[in-house]
Motif scaffolding. Structure first.
Motif, PDB file in Angstrom:
ATOM      1  N   ALA A   1      -8.029  -0.101   2.225  1.00  0.00           N
ATOM      2  CA  ALA A   1      -7.082  -0.905   1.453  1.00  0.00           C
ATOM      3  C   ALA A   1      -7.365  -2.382   1.686  1.00  0.00           C
ATOM      4  O   ALA A   1      -7.058  -3.235   0.858  1.00  0.00           O
ATOM      5  N   THR A   2      -7.963  -2.689   2.833  1.00  0.00           N
ATOM      6  CA  THR A   2      -8.283  -4.071   3.182  1.00  0.00           C
ATOM      7  C   THR A   2      -9.729  -4.137   3.669  1.00  0.00           C
ATOM      8  O   THR A   2     -10.372  -3.118   3.848  1.00  0.00           O
TER       9      THR A   2
ATOM     10  N   LEU B   1      -4.434  -5.204  -3.998  1.00  0.00           N
ATOM     11  CA  LEU B   1      -5.151  -4.023  -3.499  1.00  0.00           C
ATOM     12  C   LEU B   1      -6.402  -3.749  -4.312  1.00  0.00           C
ATOM     13  O   LEU B   1      -6.446  -4.066  -5.501  1.00  0.00           O
TER      14      LEU B   1
ATOM     15  N   TYR C   1      -7.491   5.207   2.053  1.00  0.00           N
ATOM     16  CA  TYR C   1      -6.446   4.674   1.187  1.00  0.00           C
ATOM     17  C   TYR C   1      -6.408   5.432  -0.139  1.00  0.00           C
ATOM     18  O   TYR C   1      -7.397   5.479  -0.864  1.00  0.00           O
TER      19      TYR C   1
ATOM     20  N   LEU D   1      -0.230  -7.785   3.083  1.00  0.00           N
ATOM     21  CA  LEU D   1       0.259  -6.632   2.320  1.00  0.00           C
ATOM     22  C   LEU D   1       1.611  -6.101   2.781  1.00  0.00           C
ATOM     23  O   LEU D   1       2.282  -5.390   2.044  1.00  0.00           O
TER      24      LEU D   1
ATOM     25  N   TYR E   1       0.811  -1.221   0.000  1.00  0.00           N
ATOM     26  CA  TYR E   1       0.000   0.000   0.000  1.00  0.00           C
ATOM     27  C   TYR E   1       0.844   1.272   0.000  1.00  0.00           C
ATOM     28  O   TYR E   1       0.313   2.375  -0.058  1.00  0.00           O
TER      29      TYR E   1
ATOM     30  N   SER F   1      -4.222  -8.779   7.477  1.00  0.00           N
ATOM     31  CA  SER F   1      -3.938  -7.787   6.442  1.00  0.00           C
ATOM     32  C   SER F   1      -2.460  -7.431   6.416  1.00  0.00           C
ATOM     33  O   SER F   1      -1.865  -7.265   5.356  1.00  0.00           O
TER      34      SER F   1
END
Lengths: 252, 444
Positions: free
Chosen positions: B245-246, B283, B274, B196, B89, B192
């Motif tokens: 983002a999640t 993503l 995000y 990521l 991210y 998460s």
């Protein structure tokens, strides 16, 4: 009823009030010297500021209405709003009746309006604690500002605590007045200089860096110029180093 | 490697490896890389001037507002954006092809002083990418802040980021010099993070957070009653979560925040919508950052911190997302209509705070003003109480301020934040349309 004219200082205003209470008189209007007079048929009285009378009233008000109420009165006076003096007079009269409970009576129109004036001054002061921009000019730092209220007396302590070992000067360009700090104490003085704009390559270098930072720090996909202008009205842009020169004049 | 030797190397070899940039170019790169961190607060510290330059005030000061409408209080930069981590991210992830640079501690300290003396800023918000190792990065940050405090005798505000995975001893040294410290959680759950940001872990974030909260508590306790208190991050610690983002729900996020406030006495949890900075397939493909959701989360967060609400009153497992159309307090009031209307002249402070549209200031003013007289509608207006939403929930001296609306659905319609919703929708549509055009076809 008469029109009272004074020098614009808080001391001057308290002298006017002192006279009014002594004579049990009701004024038609009170205004600063130089502000267009109204009611030209009325008798006009010029009042010279008298520190002794002002002090007497000041102390009496502190005893009767609490120091916080007097502080509020002082702040509201610095708003320099048109016809504000009459509201301040009504406020003090109401204080005579209510005494220490004056500031609790938020429902009273006269109290509410003076609180709003004082709030306006405090809000503008807070804004300008951030918006003053010093320019390095040889041995001292110089900052021109043009606030709506008379803020200079309220800025001295803050900047003296923050920059005790610098020489600096904050210039209220519109009011032709300056706040000067000489590494020991601050004082107010008349100042009729035009706003200086050229300060040499070293100052230019840091201004350029600040403009760079300002431009880069905005997140593109969150653009919100409305909110920006809301927090930092365009009328304050004139003396802001970070605003590109072409955008600094209002309306440009 | 000793500290001195590492500094030398930082300034010698490393310098030669990066392309030469002017100070202005470096600033553009390193401020650009730091701007997604949303924290800007300079409040909570009352560090006194110690004979040099600067001080900090409990309220904090905003110095400017950028085009995105955010306040500029601190000079927010990375010491370096040369990162060995590859968090999906993040704009600074090692696999991203962007210009890289770093400031030397001397440059950073000098720039901060020059900005501060011109009253551009309240102080410095120093963060960094993970340059080589977490410990190495922290040592460079410490060197910078030590220069500021010792050589430049700077008493302005410093917010320093703790690098996850760095030794706790370094975090302590940072806390002893800074006003505020923060460790970013970034992603609201362990899954998460693993997904990521594989090089970070829940432990690498929570260990320094818990360690710092201990030290802050001790320092604060040592100050009680004595004239000279031990200064350790007097403005406390904060953290940041990326939203959108999640897949975590608002309920899960708010419960996490409440836990952080309770367990680690955090001063603030920041929520950052995000911003798509990557086309990584892990993503979501967002046309725009979820700003309205971020806004609702902040509103709910304030309800937790200042209004005495619990996450369970706002949301639950079957209803885990905040309502986009009404603010969280209105949503709560609509589910609890049996508690209203409330008589202004007798209601408790706690209940006044729960009335939509009434905040801490208004509630306190009501308490003050009703000591002098019984309040009618005109008095409320004079106090500056906003009645746009509140009028449906209040009685003044027995009189209601609006036609009673019995039907909750109709009431909800009346209380909808239509403009906010419309603006958010319009902005999103506009962005989608822009994305449909290729750059060549874009009307100029």
């Amino acid at each position: 009823m008469r029109v009272y004219v004074y020098d614009g200082s808080f001391e001057g205003l308290l002298t006017v009030f002192h006279g009014l209470f002594r004579d049990k008189a009701q004024p038609l209007a009170i205004h600063r010297r130089g502000v267009a007079a109204q009611g030209f048929l009325a008798e006009t009285v010029e009042v010279e500021a008298d520190p002794a009378k002002a002090d007497t009233l000041y102390e009496a008000m502190e005893r009767r209405m609490t120091p916080r109420a007097v502080r509020l009165l002082y702040l509201a006076h610095l708003s320099e709003e048109r016809d504000g003096e009459m509201r301040l007079f009504a406020f003090v009269c109401r204080g005579g009746q209510l005494g220490e409970r004056l500031l609790d009576d938020l429902g009273d129109p006269g109290v509410a309006v003076v609180m709003r004036m004082a709030n306006r001054v405090e809000r503008e002061r807070e804004r300008f604690l951030g918006l003053v921009r010093f320019r390095e000019a040889g041995t001292f730092f110089y900052a021109p500002i043009e606030p709506a209220c008379r803020l200079l007396p309220l800025l001295g302590d803050h900047f003296a605590r923050r920059f005790p070992s610098m020489k600096w000067m904050i210039h209220d360009v519109g009011r032709k007045e300056a706040l000067v700090y000489d590494e020991e104490e601050w004082y107010l003085t008349p100042c009729d200089l035009p706003g200086v704009t050229d300060f040499g390559p070293r100052e230019e270098h840091y201004q350029h860096l600040w403009r760079t930072y300002f431009a880069v720090a905005a997140v593109e996909n969150r653009k919100n110029p409305e909110r920006q202008r809301n927090r930092m009205p365009k009328k304050t842009w004139k003396w802001l180093v970070e605003i590109p020169r072409g955008k600094r004049e209002p309306g440009a | 490697m000793t500290f001195a030797a590492s500094v030398e190397e930082f300034e010698g070899t490393e310098e030669a490896m990066t392309v030469f940039m002017t100070l202005s170019e470096k600033l553009a790169v390193l401020a650009g890389a730091a701007k997604y961190d949303v924290s800007c607060s300079s409040s909570g510290s009352s560090r006194k001037n110690a004979g040099g330059t600067g001080n900090a005030g409990p309220a904090g000061i905003c110095h400017s507002w950028t085009e995105d409408g955010r306040c500029v209080s601190l000079l927010k930069v990375l010491l370096s954006n040369e990162c060995v981590y590859d968090c999906a991210y993040c704009v600074n992830r090692s696999s991203n092809d962007v210009p890289r640079s770093h400031f030397t501690p001397e440059e950073m300290a000098e720039l901060t002083m020059q900005f501060y003396k011109r009253n551009y800023i309240e102080g410095l918000f120093l963060s960094s990418a993970v340059h080589r190792t977490p410990d190495y990065t922290m040592e460079m940050m410490l060197r910078t802040i030590t220069l500021l405090r010792r050589e430049h005798r700077f008493s302005g505000y410093i917010h320093a980021k703790v690098i996850p995975g760095a030794s706790l001893e370094l975090a302590s040294r940072l806390g002893a010099l800074a006003d505020r410290v923060s460790v970013n959680i970034e992603l609201p759950s362990e899954e998460s993070l693993r997904f990521l940001a594989p090089q970070k872990s829940k432990h690498s974030v929570l260990a320094p957070m818990s360690h710092l909260s201990e030290s802050i508590r001790e320092a604060a306790a040592s100050g009680k009653g004595s004239s000279r208190s031990l200064l350790f991050a007097p403005a406390g610690q904060s953290t940041q979560l990326i939203v959108g983002a999640t897949g975590e729900s608002d309920f899960r996020i708010l419960r996490l925040s409440e836990g952080l406030y309770r367990r680690y006495s955090l001063k603030r949890v920041y929520y950052s919508a995000y911003v798509p900075v990557s086309d990584d397939r892990r993503l979501p493909a967002l046309a725009a950052p979820p700003l309205l959701r971020e806004h609702r989360l902040y509103q709910a967060d304030w309800l937790l911190r200042f209004y005495g609400f619990h996450p369970e009153e706002l949301l639950d497992e079957t209803n885990p997302q905040l309502d986009a159309a009404v603010d969280p307090k209105v949503a709560w009031a609509l589910r609890n209509l049996h508690l209203f209307p409330l008589e202004v002249n007798t209601a408790s402070y706690e209940m006044l705070l729960r009335v939509p549209g009434i905040g801490v200031t208004s509630a306190k003013r009501i308490l003050t003003a009703r000591k002098v007289r019984r309040l009618e509608e005109e008095h409320l207006r004079r106090l500056g109480v906003v009645l746009k939403r509140g009028r449906f929930f209040l009685l003044c001296n027995g009189r209601s301020l609006a036609q009673p609306v019995g039907d909750p659905v109709r009431l909800r319609n009346l209380l909808c934040d239509r403009t906010k919703e419309r603006t958010a929708l319009r902005n999103e549509m506009r962005r989608r349309q822009l994305l449909l055009f290729s750059p060549a076809e874009m009307p100029v």
